[in-house]
Design an enzyme around this catalytic site. Structure first.
Site, PDB file in Angstrom:
ATOM      1  N   TYR A 147       0.871  -1.165   0.000  1.00  0.00           N
ATOM      2  CA  TYR A 147       0.000   0.000   0.000  1.00  0.00           C
ATOM      3  C   TYR A 147       0.914   1.224   0.000  1.00  0.00           C
ATOM      4  CZ  TYR A 147      -3.460   3.451   1.459  1.00  0.00           C
ATOM      5  OH  TYR A 147      -4.264   4.564   1.522  1.00  0.00           O
ATOM      6  N   ASP A 186      -1.971  -1.287  -4.071  1.00  0.00           N
ATOM      7  CA  ASP A 186      -2.469   0.039  -4.381  1.00  0.00           C
ATOM      8  C   ASP A 186      -1.251   0.935  -4.536  1.00  0.00           C
ATOM      9  OD1 ASP A 186      -3.502   2.566  -4.518  1.00  0.00           O
ATOM     10  OD2 ASP A 186      -4.929   2.298  -2.889  1.00  0.00           O
TER      11      ASP A 186
END
Length: 255
Positions: A147, A186
């Site tokens: 992330y 992400d």
């Protein structure tokens, strides 16, 4: 003393079953260059809160798609609050890295096959305290889920992002020197203008600044491949994020 980078051997755990509901379709007719059918399915999903995702039947993806590995980002859940149904899944091994700050960041990796080794973080205290990266080593490759830090509204955390990019790139290169690397997660960046609906109006916004885009370019320059653009170099209007405002998802005004 700063926390040391954690490593652990995988452990098998019992499981509870999840409800079956309709999810998106992830079937594929893809074949290798020598005509063999694909044999590995990896799902990567920013769930924006693990517990809310479970309540919305997100776990049905395991029954519907039978993925080999599921990588989750922005779990926002401390270790002591992890729901049992995701910690102890039937047929899967689960690994979590939460942020020190409860309700913030966090990643998870859930695998059918037990990895040889699971590693948490980059050996960097600032980023590791935010629970941003898990690496699973398998016989033939490494799988990294991350992330990546968001540059934030008005770019208030762009400096943090600019600190992350070269460190993460160096980490991936070191892994790649040993075995092939699959990196998913992400990434908080749209690389080219084709990758978002309104590029001209977003050049000063988080995710599309010249600095963030250059970081992705630098990663590709090291020999890594943007798998989507490799397969679909000219395909437009293919997004993974839509703001909640102005009915953007329904209009497909996305990133």
């Amino acid at each position: 003393m700063p926390p040391k980078r954690k490593q652990e051997k995988a452990e098998e755990t019992p499981a509870k079953e999840s409800k079956k509901v309709k999810t998106d379709e992830f079937s594929s007719d893809a074949k290798t260059s020598d005509g063999k059918k694909w044999n590995l399915k990896i799902v990567s999903w920013n769930v924006d809160g693990l517990r809310a995702w479970i309540k919305k039947d997100g776990m049905s993806i395991f029954e519907k798609e039978e993925p080999d590995v599921v990588c989750l980002q922005e779990t926002k859940c401390s270790d002591d609050k992890l729901p049992e149904e995701i910690k102890n899944m039937k047929g899967y091994k689960s690994y979590f890295m939460s942020a020190k700050k409860d309700g913030y960041s966090g990643v998870a990796l859930i695998s059918k096959k037990e990895p040889l080794l699971v590693t948490y973080g980059l050996d960097d205290e600032t980023h590791d305290d935010e629970g941003r990266c898990i690496t699973a080593e398998y016989e033939d490759f490494y799988l990294v889920t991350a992330y990546v830090p968001n540059a934030g509204r008005k770019l208030v955390t762009l400096d943090k992002r600019m600190d992350w990019d070269p460190k993460f790139r160096k980490y991936l290169k070191e892994l790649d020197a040993k075995k092939p690397v699959i990196m998913c997660g992400d990434l908080n960046v749209a690389h080219k203008e084709i990758d978002l609906a309104k590029p001209k109006g977003n050049k000063k916004n988080a995710g599309f600044t010249p600095e963030e885009r250059a970081g992705f370019t630098d990663l590709l320059a090291e020999g890594f491949v943007d798998s989507f653009r490799h397969l679909y170099p000219d395909k437009t209007a293919q997004y993974t994020f839509w703001t909640y405002m102005a009915n953007c998802r329904a209009k497909n005004v996305g990133w």
